[in-house]
Design an enzyme around this catalytic site. Sequence first.
Site, short mmCIF file in Angstrom:
data_model
loop_
_atom_site.label_atom_id
_atom_site.label_comp_id
_atom_site.label_asym_id
_atom_site.label_seq_id
_atom_site.Cartn_x
_atom_site.Cartn_y
_atom_site.Cartn_z
N ASP A 15 -17.66 6.82 -34.62
CA ASP A 15 -18.27 7.34 -33.23
C ASP A 15 -16.95 6.96 -32.22
O ASP A 15 -16.08 6.20 -32.67
CB ASP A 15 -19.30 6.52 -33.02
CG ASP A 15 -19.93 6.64 -31.51
OD1 ASP A 15 -19.94 7.73 -31.04
OD2 ASP A 15 -20.17 5.56 -30.95
N ASP A 17 -17.50 6.10 -28.16
CA ASP A 17 -18.00 5.27 -27.00
C ASP A 17 -18.70 4.02 -27.62
O ASP A 17 -19.73 4.16 -28.55
CB ASP A 17 -19.10 6.08 -26.01
CG ASP A 17 -18.46 7.21 -25.48
OD1 ASP A 17 -17.24 7.05 -24.66
OD2 ASP A 17 -18.56 8.32 -25.51
N GLU A 306 -13.69 -21.48 -25.43
CA GLU A 306 -13.73 -22.95 -25.75
C GLU A 306 -12.63 -23.44 -26.68
O GLU A 306 -12.58 -23.30 -27.94
CB GLU A 306 -15.14 -23.16 -26.51
CG GLU A 306 -16.22 -22.88 -25.42
CD GLU A 306 -17.44 -23.31 -25.96
OE1 GLU A 306 -17.66 -24.40 -26.29
OE2 GLU A 306 -18.73 -22.54 -25.74
#
Length: 380
Positions: A15, A17, A306
């Site tokens: 695919d 998008d 983090e």
Amino acid sequence: MKPLTRKLVSCVILDLDGTLINTEGVVEDILKVFLVKYGKQWDGRGTLNRTGKAPIEAAASIIEDYGLPCTTEEFMTDIAPFWSKMVALPGADRLIKHLHNHGVPIALASNSPKASIETKLSYHHGWTDKFSVIIGGDEVREGKPSPEIFLEAAKKLNVDPSSCLVVEDSLPGITAAKAAGMAVVAVPSVPNQTHVYSCADEVINSLLDLHLENWGLPPFQDWIEGTLPIGPWYIGGPVIKGYGRGSKVLGIPTANISPNGFSDILSVSASGVYFGWAGLSTRGIYKMVMSIGWNPYFHNAEKTIEPWLLHDFNEDFYGEELRLAIVGYIRPEANFPSLDDLIERIHEDRRIAEKALDLPLYSSYKGAPYLMTPLVQDDR
């Protein structure tokens, strides 16, 4: 231990998008700005239901969801200039080149119109020529979730549908591929929704986590000592107070920086554990391992950065400038059954990072000028 082979395949259908390019992230950024002129505010409503739909259907859905006083054609025209902002998702270029270099036939099957596909591909050098087949949603009678587009791709590849592996980010695409009798790997483009993709044969966090050998295809050969070289990316900012759980709950003090100013990087970065070098302008350069993501165990409401500097500091350094050179990837973000399991895995991440950063491939970045250049110079 030999890898688990799920099913032997001979070709791959991708695919576009949300699978290869960051369509969903760009559309979200567009809508945050676009809706303001109509006095509306983007709140994410309907995102999961729109994922994988043909552009005209997705546009109609947005107009209905937000009660916009415009036609679908006007909406599509207004947002068309933003397509150039779409970038490749992590691992997309690597996957396409790898399959092509190993002679694995690749097809592209998207609900977008063929002209739109060609425009989007034009921003990614070398991609178009590597696909044996490219099919748009306007070239079949019914788009996904109908299996027609995948069956047509298999026909043009001259292969049996059962020998195809489909890589998809949306439920309509997964439904279509399964109906076509194909194996499917899901790479969800909507965060924290893995549970709704159970119909796929495998669900992975990002294309970086795709193990082709599980499907009888040539494996990637670029993993080194349990790490994948990336980037590098360079980001920085003043150290801020985080959630207070690093030292208090985990016994692992993180030196958090604000995601503000790095939204473009965060929107396309695969959530997971990374490593590299950290520079504190008044102290030195240190090895570091870091997480990017929502931290499922603690249910973060937003995507965070983090870092854990792998050094014992005698004092806090909130407000000091921290610069990061992110040079490698270790693993996808994951949830854990207990806090002890999470802590054990974080320390394993530390061991992997510390060892890898001694390799010349990674240690060379310790001398990157960026790491010790004061951030204030960026504004000059």
